[in-house]
Design an enzyme around this catalytic site. Structure first.
Site, PDB file in Angstrom:
ATOM      1  N   ARG A 126       0.850  -1.179   0.000  1.00  0.00           N
ATOM      2  CA  ARG A 126       0.000   0.000   0.000  1.00  0.00           C
ATOM      3  C   ARG A 126       0.885   1.228   0.000  1.00  0.00           C
ATOM      4  NH1 ARG A 126      -4.901   0.852   4.232  1.00  0.00           N
ATOM      5  NH2 ARG A 126      -3.258   1.870   5.417  1.00  0.00           N
ATOM      6  N   THR A 172      -0.823   7.472  -0.972  1.00  0.00           N
ATOM      7  CA  THR A 172      -2.154   7.355  -1.592  1.00  0.00           C
ATOM      8  C   THR A 172      -3.005   6.242  -0.970  1.00  0.00           C
ATOM      9  OG1 THR A 172      -1.399   5.724  -3.202  1.00  0.00           O
ATOM     10  CG2 THR A 172      -1.151   8.050  -3.811  1.00  0.00           C
ATOM     11  N   ASP A 176       0.244  -2.409  12.046  1.00  0.00           N
ATOM     12  CA  ASP A 176       0.727  -2.860  10.739  1.00  0.00           C
ATOM     13  C   ASP A 176       1.113  -4.336  10.834  1.00  0.00           C
ATOM     14  OD1 ASP A 176       2.567  -3.506   8.572  1.00  0.00           O
ATOM     15  OD2 ASP A 176       2.476  -1.371   8.090  1.00  0.00           O
ATOM     16  N   ASP A 189       4.704  -5.381   9.500  1.00  0.00           N
ATOM     17  CA  ASP A 189       5.789  -4.940  10.378  1.00  0.00           C
ATOM     18  C   ASP A 189       5.824  -5.753  11.667  1.00  0.00           C
ATOM     19  OD1 ASP A 189       6.798  -3.060   8.669  1.00  0.00           O
ATOM     20  OD2 ASP A 189       5.727  -1.379   9.567  1.00  0.00           O
TER      21      ASP A 189
HETATM   22  C1  PRP Z   1      -1.285  -4.484   4.448  1.00  0.00           C
HETATM   23  C2  PRP Z   1      -2.111  -5.735   4.587  1.00  0.00           C
HETATM   24  C3  PRP Z   1      -2.924  -5.744   3.333  1.00  0.00           C
HETATM   25  C4  PRP Z   1      -3.158  -4.267   3.095  1.00  0.00           C
HETATM   26  C5  PRP Z   1      -4.550  -3.937   3.548  1.00  0.00           C
HETATM   27  O1  PRP Z   1      -0.204  -4.698   3.629  1.00  0.00           O
HETATM   28  O2  PRP Z   1      -1.345  -6.893   4.779  1.00  0.00           O
HETATM   29  O3  PRP Z   1      -2.273  -6.321   2.219  1.00  0.00           O
HETATM   30  O4  PRP Z   1      -2.215  -3.561   3.890  1.00  0.00           O
HETATM   31  O5  PRP Z   1      -4.859  -2.610   3.250  1.00  0.00           O
HETATM   32  P1  PRP Z   1      -5.920  -2.223   2.138  1.00  0.00           P
HETATM   33  O6  PRP Z   1      -7.126  -3.079   2.368  1.00  0.00           O
HETATM   34  O7  PRP Z   1      -6.203  -0.784   2.436  1.00  0.00           O
HETATM   35  O8  PRP Z   1      -5.316  -2.412   0.793  1.00  0.00           O
HETATM   36  P2  PRP Z   1       0.914  -3.571   3.360  1.00  0.00           P
HETATM   37  O9  PRP Z   1       0.541  -2.761   2.158  1.00  0.00           O
HETATM   38  O10 PRP Z   1       1.157  -2.810   4.614  1.00  0.00           O
HETATM   39  O11 PRP Z   1       2.157  -4.410   2.917  1.00  0.00           O
HETATM   40  P3  PRP Z   1       3.036  -5.459   3.757  1.00  0.00           P
HETATM   41  O12 PRP Z   1       2.167  -6.677   3.952  1.00  0.00           O
HETATM   42  O13 PRP Z   1       4.169  -5.705   2.842  1.00  0.00           O
HETATM   43  O14 PRP Z   1       3.431  -4.832   5.054  1.00  0.00           O
HETATM   44  N1  URA Z   2      -2.559  -2.693   6.842  1.00  0.00           N
HETATM   45  C1  URA Z   2      -2.269  -3.133   8.083  1.00  0.00           C
HETATM   46  O1  URA Z   2      -1.317  -3.893   8.279  1.00  0.00           O
HETATM   47  N2  URA Z   2      -3.021  -2.687   9.105  1.00  0.00           N
HETATM   48  C2  URA Z   2      -4.067  -1.852   8.930  1.00  0.00           C
HETATM   49  O2  URA Z   2      -4.737  -1.496   9.919  1.00  0.00           O
HETATM   50  C3  URA Z   2      -4.352  -1.407   7.629  1.00  0.00           C
HETATM   51  C4  URA Z   2      -3.584  -1.851   6.597  1.00  0.00           C
END
Ligand code: PRP
Ligand code: URA
Length: 209
Positions: free
Chosen positions: A104, A108, A200, A203
């Site tokens: 994400r 944005t 997150d 993380d």
């Molecule tokens: C997080 C999560 C989802 C997304 C959800 O991933 O694991 O994939 O955000 O958010 P959304 O419904 O608004 O799209 P992130 O983009 O943080 O990536 P990561 O798993 O690599 O930390």
């Molecule tokens: N991605 C995450 O990991 N946590 C949230 O709350 C939203 C997006």
């Protein structure tokens, strides 16, 4: 159509509470996610078809039930979805695993694709799309779109925590995708994080913050 299945088993809810706590470290967070995934797996796989085969027990010949060859694919959305793969693989060792890389954009909040590798016969497989978090639904809908482009027909989505906004977004575009979730939280905050949520997920899983 538009099915949301909330898995309310007490063990799942207890473990999810531990995951939400801010002082829970990566090791426990990872282990709890695997345990919850396995418990959710019971519900997710409840309708898999069975057939009868002839077997011989040490005592006699009999007929007994086995999974009737429905092929599955587990597809995590990277990174955080990786934390749900082991749980499913241990339940369904014959499943193939595809990967969809999306992150994400912090400005944005829109998903950016960086990787996609799926089993060649994805069109013949029941797809379990896994990601702990369903927030805006942008990542989930982008992943479902990719899967559909590659021929996947039957997709079910498994999340740990979802926001109502994310569920609405997925079902407005893909009403036929069933969503299995351990909790539907209150809403998104101004940064599009789920509240109360668990922060997150990527993380916390990988210790990158
Ligand atoms: C997080 C999560 C989802 C997304 C959800 O991933 O694991 O994939 O955000 O958010 P959304 O419904 O608004 O799209 P992130 O983009 O943080 O990536 P990561 O798993 O690599 O930390
Ligand atoms: N991605 C995450 O990991 N946590 C949230 O709350 C939203 C997006």
């Amino acid at each position: 159509m538009k099915r949301v299945i909330v898995t309310e088993h007490p063990l799942i809810q207890h473990k999810l509470t531990l995951m939400r706590m801010k002082d829970t470290g990566s090791k426990d967070f990872r282990e709890l996610l695997t345990e919850i995934t396995m418990l959710m797996g019971y519900e997710v796989t409840k309708d898999l078809p069975l057939s009868e085969i002839e077997i011989e027990t040490p005592v006699m010949k009999t007929k007994s039930k086995v999974l009737s060859g429905k092929k599955l694919a587990i597809v995590p959305i990277l990174r955080a979805g990786i934390g749900m793969v082991d749980g499913f693989i241990s339940l369904i060792p014959a499943a193939k695993v595809g990967h969809i890389g999306l992150y994400r954009d912090p400005e944005t909040c829109k998903p950016v694709e960086y990787y996609c590798k799926l089993p060649q016969d994805i069109g013949e497989r029941e797809v379990l799309l896994v990601d702990p978090m369903l927030a805006t639904g942008g990542s989930a809908t982008a992943a479902i779109e990719l899967l559909r482009e590659k021929g996947a027909k039957n997709i079910r989505m498994i999340n740990l925590v979802a926001a109502p906004e994310g569920i609405e977004e997925v079902h407005s575009k893909y009403p036929d995708v069933d969503i299995y979730v351990a909790a539907v939280d209150e809403k998104l905050n101004d940064h599009k994080y789920i509240i109360p949520g668990l922060g997150d997920a990527g993380d916390r899983l990988f210790g990158t913050k």
